[in-house]
Design a protein around this motif. Sequence first.
Motif, PDB file in Angstrom:
ATOM      1  N   LYS A  42     -15.020  14.501  19.263  1.00 15.90           N
ATOM      2  CA  LYS A  42     -14.546  14.633  17.890  1.00 15.90           C
ATOM      3  C   LYS A  42     -14.799  16.038  17.336  1.00 15.90           C
ATOM      4  N   LEU A  43     -13.780  16.579  16.661  1.00 17.11           N
ATOM      5  CA  LEU A  43     -13.930  17.867  15.985  1.00 17.11           C
ATOM      6  C   LEU A  43     -13.818  17.562  14.494  1.00 17.11           C
ATOM      7  N   GLY A  44     -14.965  17.363  13.832  1.00 15.86           N
ATOM      8  CA  GLY A  44     -14.906  16.829  12.470  1.00 15.86           C
ATOM      9  C   GLY A  44     -14.280  15.449  12.544  1.00 15.86           C
ATOM     10  N   GLY A  45     -13.248  15.221  11.754  1.00 15.19           N
ATOM     11  CA  GLY A  45     -12.568  13.934  11.802  1.00 15.19           C
ATOM     12  C   GLY A  45     -11.434  13.895  12.810  1.00 15.19           C
ATOM     13  N   TYR A  46     -11.232  14.998  13.530  1.00 14.25           N
ATOM     14  CA  TYR A  46     -10.126  15.078  14.483  1.00 14.25           C
ATOM     15  C   TYR A  46     -10.552  14.620  15.873  1.00 14.25           C
ATOM     16  N   PRO A  47      -9.795  13.725  16.531  1.00 14.15           N
ATOM     17  CA  PRO A  47      -9.976  13.580  17.971  1.00 14.15           C
ATOM     18  C   PRO A  47      -9.463  14.880  18.610  1.00 14.15           C
ATOM     19  N   LEU A  48     -10.197  15.421  19.588  1.00 13.13           N
ATOM     20  CA  LEU A  48      -9.921  16.786  20.056  1.00 13.13           C
ATOM     21  C   LEU A  48      -8.527  16.965  20.676  1.00 13.13           C
ATOM     22  N   GLY A  49      -8.086  15.992  21.474  1.00 11.62           N
ATOM     23  CA  GLY A  49      -6.758  16.112  22.103  1.00 11.62           C
ATOM     24  C   GLY A  49      -5.666  16.149  21.046  1.00 11.62           C
ATOM     25  N   PHE A  50      -5.766  15.274  20.066  1.00 11.41           N
ATOM     26  CA  PHE A  50      -4.827  15.232  18.955  1.00 11.41           C
ATOM     27  C   PHE A  50      -4.858  16.561  18.194  1.00 11.41           C
ATOM     28  N   TRP A  51      -6.061  17.100  17.999  1.00  8.42           N
ATOM     29  CA  TRP A  51      -6.188  18.370  17.278  1.00  8.42           C
ATOM     30  C   TRP A  51      -5.459  19.496  18.013  1.00  8.42           C
ATOM     31  N   PHE A  52      -5.602  19.524  19.342  1.00  9.13           N
ATOM     32  CA  PHE A  52      -4.906  20.566  20.101  1.00  9.13           C
ATOM     33  C   PHE A  52      -3.387  20.440  19.947  1.00  9.13           C
ATOM     34  N   ALA A  53      -2.890  19.194  19.952  1.00 12.38           N
ATOM     35  CA  ALA A  53      -1.443  18.996  19.869  1.00 12.38           C
ATOM     36  C   ALA A  53      -0.908  19.314  18.470  1.00 12.38           C
ATOM     37  N   HIS A  54      -1.689  19.033  17.424  1.00 17.15           N
ATOM     38  CA  HIS A  54      -1.167  19.191  16.065  1.00 17.15           C
ATOM     39  C   HIS A  54      -1.661  20.444  15.346  1.00 17.15           C
ATOM     40  N   GLN A  55      -2.712  21.091  15.844  1.00 17.80           N
ATOM     41  CA  GLN A  55      -3.262  22.255  15.164  1.00 17.80           C
ATOM     42  C   GLN A  55      -3.671  23.351  16.149  1.00 17.80           C
ATOM     43  N   GLY A  56      -4.576  23.005  17.041  1.00 16.92           N
ATOM     44  CA  GLY A  56      -5.281  23.991  17.854  1.00 16.92           C
ATOM     45  C   GLY A  56      -4.402  24.906  18.667  1.00 16.92           C
ATOM     46  N   SER A  57      -3.387  24.336  19.346  1.00 15.39           N
ATOM     47  CA  SER A  57      -2.595  25.216  20.208  1.00 15.39           C
ATOM     48  C   SER A  57      -1.890  26.287  19.380  1.00 15.39           C
ATOM     49  N   ILE A  58      -1.480  25.963  18.146  1.00 12.48           N
ATOM     50  CA  ILE A  58      -0.794  26.960  17.314  1.00 12.48           C
ATOM     51  C   ILE A  58      -1.723  28.136  17.011  1.00 12.48           C
ATOM     52  N   TYR A  59      -2.992  27.817  16.672  1.00 15.28           N
ATOM     53  CA  TYR A  59      -3.945  28.905  16.394  1.00 15.28           C
ATOM     54  C   TYR A  59      -4.157  29.767  17.635  1.00 15.28           C
ATOM     55  N   VAL A  60      -4.274  29.102  18.785  1.00 12.18           N
ATOM     56  CA  VAL A  60      -4.486  29.870  20.017  1.00 12.18           C
ATOM     57  C   VAL A  60      -3.262  30.743  20.325  1.00 12.18           C
ATOM     58  N   PHE A  61      -2.057  30.213  20.087  1.00 10.07           N
ATOM     59  CA  PHE A  61      -0.839  31.006  20.330  1.00 10.07           C
ATOM     60  C   PHE A  61      -0.879  32.314  19.532  1.00 10.07           C
ATOM     61  N   ILE A  62      -1.266  32.223  18.263  1.00  6.49           N
ATOM     62  CA  ILE A  62      -1.318  33.425  17.421  1.00  6.49           C
ATOM     63  C   ILE A  62      -2.301  34.432  18.011  1.00  6.49           C
ATOM     64  N   ALA A  63      -3.509  33.938  18.310  1.00  5.86           N
ATOM     65  CA  ALA A  63      -4.525  34.828  18.871  1.00  5.86           C
ATOM     66  C   ALA A  63      -4.015  35.471  20.161  1.00  5.86           C
ATOM     67  N   LEU A  64      -3.326  34.677  20.988  1.00 10.29           N
ATOM     68  CA  LEU A  64      -2.810  35.184  22.258  1.00 10.29           C
ATOM     69  C   LEU A  64      -1.844  36.353  22.064  1.00 10.29           C
ATOM     70  N   ILE A  65      -0.924  36.217  21.111  1.00  7.84           N
ATOM     71  CA  ILE A  65       0.080  37.273  20.929  1.00  7.84           C
ATOM     72  C   ILE A  65      -0.583  38.573  20.475  1.00  7.84           C
ATOM     73  N   PHE A  66      -1.520  38.472  19.535  1.00  5.94           N
ATOM     74  CA  PHE A  66      -2.184  39.698  19.076  1.00  5.94           C
ATOM     75  C   PHE A  66      -3.045  40.310  20.180  1.00  5.94           C
ATOM     76  N   TYR A  67      -3.708  39.434  20.962  1.00 11.51           N
ATOM     77  CA  TYR A  67      -4.489  39.931  22.089  1.00 11.51           C
ATOM     78  C   TYR A  67      -3.571  40.659  23.077  1.00 11.51           C
ATOM     79  N   TYR A  68      -2.434  40.035  23.359  1.00  8.95           N
ATOM     80  CA  TYR A  68      -1.472  40.617  24.293  1.00  8.95           C
ATOM     81  C   TYR A  68      -0.986  41.978  23.802  1.00  8.95           C
ATOM     82  N   ALA A  69      -0.623  42.047  22.506  1.00  6.29           N
ATOM     83  CA  ALA A  69      -0.096  43.301  21.962  1.00  6.29           C
ATOM     84  C   ALA A  69      -1.139  44.411  22.069  1.00  6.29           C
ATOM     85  N   LYS A  70      -2.387  44.061  21.778  1.00  7.11           N
ATOM     86  CA  LYS A  70      -3.459  45.039  21.842  1.00  7.11           C
ATOM     87  C   LYS A  70      -3.705  45.503  23.274  1.00  7.11           C
ATOM     88  N   ALA A  71      -3.789  44.528  24.176  1.00  2.74           N
ATOM     89  CA  ALA A  71      -4.052  44.852  25.577  1.00  2.74           C
ATOM     90  C   ALA A  71      -2.909  45.679  26.176  1.00  2.74           C
TER      91      ALA A  71
END
Lengths: 83, 601
Positions: A42-71
């Motif tokens: 559990k991540l707070g009230g979120y089941p973790l798998g559900f969180w990745f599908a509805h929230q987490g992957s989007i945040y990681v995508f953003i971080a990935l693009i900026f990391y990529y641009a910098k690198a």
Amino acid sequence: MNDTGKAYWSAVLGLLAKVLVIWFVVSFGAGILFADALNSIKLGGYPLGFWFAHQGSIYVFIALIFYYAKAMNKIDRKFDVHE
Amino acid sequence: MDLQTMTYLVVGASFALYIGIAIWARAGSTSEFYVAGGGVHPVTNGMATAADWMSAASFISMAGLISNMGYGGGLFLMGWTGGYVLLACLLAPYLRKFGKFTVPQFIGDRFYSKTASTVAVVCLLTASITYIIGQMTGVGVAFSRFLGVSSEMGIYIGMGIVFAYAVFGGMKGITYTQVAQYIVLILAYTIPAVFISLQLTGNPLPQLGLGADMVGTNVSLLEKLDQVVTDLGFGKYTTTTAGSTLNMFVYTLSLMIGTAGLPHVIMRFFTVPKVEDARYSAGWALVFIAILYTTAPAVAAMAKMNLIGTTNVAAMKGGDMFAPESSLKAEERPDWMKRWEKTGLLKFEDKNGDGRIQYYNDKTKDAAVKAKADAAGWKGNELTVNADIIVLANPEIALLPNWVIALVAAGGLAAALSTAAGLLMAISAAVSHDLIKGVIKPDISDSGELMAGKISMAIAIVIAGYLGLNPPGFAAGTVALAFGIAASSLFPAIMMGIFSKKMNKEGAIAGMLAGLAVTLIYVFAHKGIFFIKGTEFVNAIGGPNSFFGITPEAFGAVGALVNFIVAFVVDKMTKEPPEHIQHLVESVRIPRGAKAVDGAH
């Protein structure tokens, strides 16, 4: 293509592989294939798998693009092919 | 002030703003018309891209779909955002380096073939025109629901507004109106969400509210929701997948690849000054998109909770949900329900004649729920809720003031108009630049081409309006087709053009045609040839979803795979591309030497 060109392109492909592996793992891995298993955590009230599908992957995508641009900037400068 | 007046005022003000921008940002050259002069700041472009990308479907329908699907709805969230990672590192910067006005021009030059660029134009036109029908009907819907005018009238007004800034301003006018439209739509989406999150969880950030406890309890919102939906016979909210896991996997992948391959999105990255800007700009676009996309799942879950809580008092307070007094008395139902009943999007039918509303899943496989419902004298679900209501009626459900409702109307229109304009831009550029200048009349002057661009834009608006007024019976299936085409034909061709130096024209053309063909066959088999009813041939391909249970909407990724395989096989059997093309690929791969985007063929 000369040797520098080849080295530049393989550095780019190396970075690309890293980025795409993370892209795949957070969305298709954590969000879909392993979502059930992760839901027992559990991540707070979120089941973790559900969180990745509805929230987490989007945040990681953003971080990935900026990391990529910098690198990429770093690689461009290292091989002296920047604008 | 009453709701109607307020809505006219807010929507009118937003339209005045768009027209003001149109007057300020007129295009005087082909460079301004196609790429806004090429000097757009990466953050500005990111914001415009977000509006360009988020359509009526994202704004109006997506949260409702997720609300019905639960966890499985995550495929839209991941699919429509994950594509930006592919766009940022596989396509956008390289196409920006290539430095030409359109996507078909890249395909034509890289594969040294007018045939290749013409195939790309056909794919682009089919994808963009099918996509635009949904936007025009969205404009009509928003007008008729909120402004009390007929949906035909709404489409005419919408056409007029788009005409003002797209025909005279081209990409320049579109870019700056899209920035304004983004601001309108994001405010309209997030303000109601913040209030609803506060009411249910006490947390103003919907992204955190979704993972928080219900107000005054120590039970989390999702846990509570899981419990009440399963009590009423629905699938568990946090775990129900969309079909099989494989289908969800392939569907997500198709949306990602389709997103990256849609020409009206790719084109936006030709407007930034440098290759480096194209990379960052994709990141900024995703930041602006994510503000809506991370709010949507909260809106979805909270609306479901509110809807069940409204119809069944035991859901929030506890107690027996099947007790007679738990169901909402029909005559005591809130005003927003009555209002939306008039539009036909919400239907109540008292099947067991007890004067109360029973909302549950009457097709449940859970025998215990069935038994309880039967024992309570329930004779079937009595409330049908169209998915679109979830966002449109949100402010009313949360009892927010009239100006918020008016803002939602303006936001829906902004989402539909901004996407329509981006698609029109892609269509008119393909016609005036790739067909007229590229094939029919290569010696056309700059001002002649600018005029041709404006005329094709005007004609495209009329066609889009016509199709919006007379939706050819397949409006619902069209978005799936647009993504399928982009995923199966354009994305692989562009990617191979950059990442394979040896890919030749025979391979690329065969790949595009093969990918397109299998996707079209699979979609048409399910939905009819060009979506004409009665021409389905689903038995000829072995029954519905016969390919490993994959639905036609999810098929684009399979089409892309076919494209790659056919292209490589044909490439191996035919001769290498000429030397100068291999040099072209080498120069596309490095940022140095990037110049302003131009149209020279």
